[in-house]
Design an enzyme around this catalytic site. Structure first.
Site, PDB file in Angstrom:
ATOM      1  N   LYS A 171      39.629 -70.726  -6.722  1.00 30.00           N
ATOM      2  CA  LYS A 171      39.507 -69.878  -7.796  1.00 30.00           C
ATOM      3  C   LYS A 171      40.208 -70.132  -9.067  1.00 30.00           C
ATOM      4  O   LYS A 171      39.769 -70.001 -10.268  1.00 30.00           O
ATOM      5  CB  LYS A 171      39.903 -68.532  -7.334  1.00 30.00           C
ATOM      6  CG  LYS A 171      38.905 -67.842  -6.365  1.00 30.00           C
ATOM      7  CD  LYS A 171      39.357 -66.595  -5.482  1.00 30.00           C
ATOM      8  CE  LYS A 171      38.454 -66.345  -4.513  1.00 30.00           C
ATOM      9  NZ  LYS A 171      38.872 -64.922  -3.685  1.00 30.00           N
ATOM     10  N   GLN A 227      44.108 -61.367  -2.892  1.00 33.14           N
ATOM     11  CA  GLN A 227      43.379 -62.092  -1.763  1.00 33.14           C
ATOM     12  C   GLN A 227      43.507 -61.368  -0.459  1.00 33.14           C
ATOM     13  O   GLN A 227      44.725 -61.038  -0.298  1.00 33.14           O
ATOM     14  CB  GLN A 227      44.057 -63.584  -1.719  1.00 33.14           C
ATOM     15  CG  GLN A 227      43.244 -64.369  -0.715  1.00 33.14           C
ATOM     16  CD  GLN A 227      41.891 -64.680  -1.219  1.00 33.14           C
ATOM     17  OE1 GLN A 227      41.297 -64.873  -2.528  1.00 33.14           O
ATOM     18  NE2 GLN A 227      41.024 -64.759  -0.321  1.00 33.14           N
ATOM     19  N   ASP A 263      37.255 -57.569  -7.857  1.00 43.98           N
ATOM     20  CA  ASP A 263      36.522 -57.672  -6.706  1.00 43.98           C
ATOM     21  C   ASP A 263      35.538 -56.632  -6.462  1.00 43.98           C
ATOM     22  O   ASP A 263      34.923 -56.686  -5.638  1.00 43.98           O
ATOM     23  CB  ASP A 263      37.652 -57.899  -5.653  1.00 43.98           C
ATOM     24  CG  ASP A 263      37.790 -59.405  -5.198  1.00 43.98           C
ATOM     25  OD1 ASP A 263      36.701 -59.980  -5.321  1.00 43.98           O
ATOM     26  OD2 ASP A 263      38.772 -59.841  -4.664  1.00 43.98           O
TER      27      ASP A 263
END
Ligand code: NAD
Length: 282
Positions: free
Chosen positions: A48, A92, A115
């Site tokens: 990422k 994460q 997200d």
């Protein structure tokens, strides 16, 4: 075999993002928090960061060892929420076991929730309102299906797996596309009768070879979200690809299918949040 090549579609999405970003004086900023010791998570975060950098975004990764406290993560989230250089915050998952995941996600400003996991964004999605960001994997899957002109309206779509990050939001997005959605999970009885009657099957369980050739009707579109790392180091999906590839109408490979689309959607979300926060529109 008709392959849905997520790598190619993702590449064109990323090129488009780069082009859009190049005209901006200020650059979109992404903050990533890595607070677990999971090898796969480390690989995801590195990739990422790399892709974000390649697009000209400003990315900062905060890596924590196991001694990190809930309080430290909370302070960091507050700081990032207030930082005008940061447009998207990504935590994460999973986190170290001693950390309270829900509390941490809920503290992210929904406007920076890249997200799309914050209850406000999930709630907006479920109400048919526009979330600040839509969960990356479901968003990427819809984009991939559309790139290959797979019809969704009125189609019977079987989603296997009911997680908050894939199955449930995907079922919502598909419903918004006028598909007729069935959401199967580990307690579902007779999965085969459902797969046999579906126009589109999307499997997100993490169980290699859950979907075998005898479960597929000729022409069914098969999307494999699952990722399992084998002892040999290779990645496999939920679908018995070799035996199904010539029965399916379209099929995604693992790797190179849904994975790249997830990352491309994440980058698109960073840019969209940046544009929302800077009142810029496409
Ligand atoms: P999860 O473990 O949270 O959920 C798995 C789901 O599968 C559960 O809802 C469970 O009920 C269902 N399930 C398990 N066994 C089943 C069975 N035998 N029959 C029917 N349903 C069954 O997982 P998740 O976070 O949603 O991820 C699922 C898979 O997708 C994992 O392999 C993960 O690595 C992968 N994944 C891939 C991407 C990507 O970008 N390609 C993104 C997210 C997750």
């Amino acid at each position: 075999m008709k392959l849905m090549n997520g790598k190619n579609v993702a590449k064109s999405i990323l090129e488009n993002i780069k082009e859009r970003t190049s005209s901006y004086e200020k650059k979109p900023g992404l903050a990533v928090i890595l607070a677990n010791n999971d090898e796969a998570s480390k690989i995801y975060v590195n990739s990422k960061e790399k892709i974000s950098d390649s697009l000209g975004f400003k990315s900062s990764v905060y890596r924590f060892n196991k001694s990190v406290t809930q309080g430290e993560i909370i302070s960091l989230i507050h700081e990032l929420n207030e930082d005008s250089e940061i447009n998207g915050i990504l935590v994460q998952l999973p986190l170290y076991n001693h950390l309270n995941q829900e509390q941490i996600i809920e503290l992210i400003d929904p406007k920076k929730d890249v997200d799309g996991f914050h209850p406000i964004n999930i709630g907006k999605l479920n109400c048919g309102l526009k979330p600040y960001a839509v969960c990356c994997t479901p968003k990427g899957i819809i984009k991939l299906l559309k790139a290959y002109k797979v019809k969704l309206k009125g189609q019977s779509v079987l989603v296997i797996g009911r997680s908050n990050i894939v199955g449930k939001p995907l079922a919502t997005l598909l419903t918004l596309e006028d598909a007729t959605v069935t959401l199967a999970h580990s307690k579902t009885k007779d999965l085969k009768s459902l797969t046999k009657n579906a126009d589109i099957i999307i499997s997100a369980t993490g169980h290699p070879k859950l979907i075998t050739a005898d479960m597929i009707t000729k022409g069914t579109v098969v999307v494999d979200v699952g990722i399992t790392r084998q002892l040999t180091g290779g990645l496999v999906g939920d679908v018995d690809f070799e035996k199904i590839k010539d029965i399916a109408g379209y099929i995604t490979p693992v790797p190179g299918g849904v994975g790249p689309m997830t990352i491309a959607s994440l980058m698109e979300n960073v840019l969209e949040l940046f544009e929302q926060q800077n009142k810029r529109q496409e």
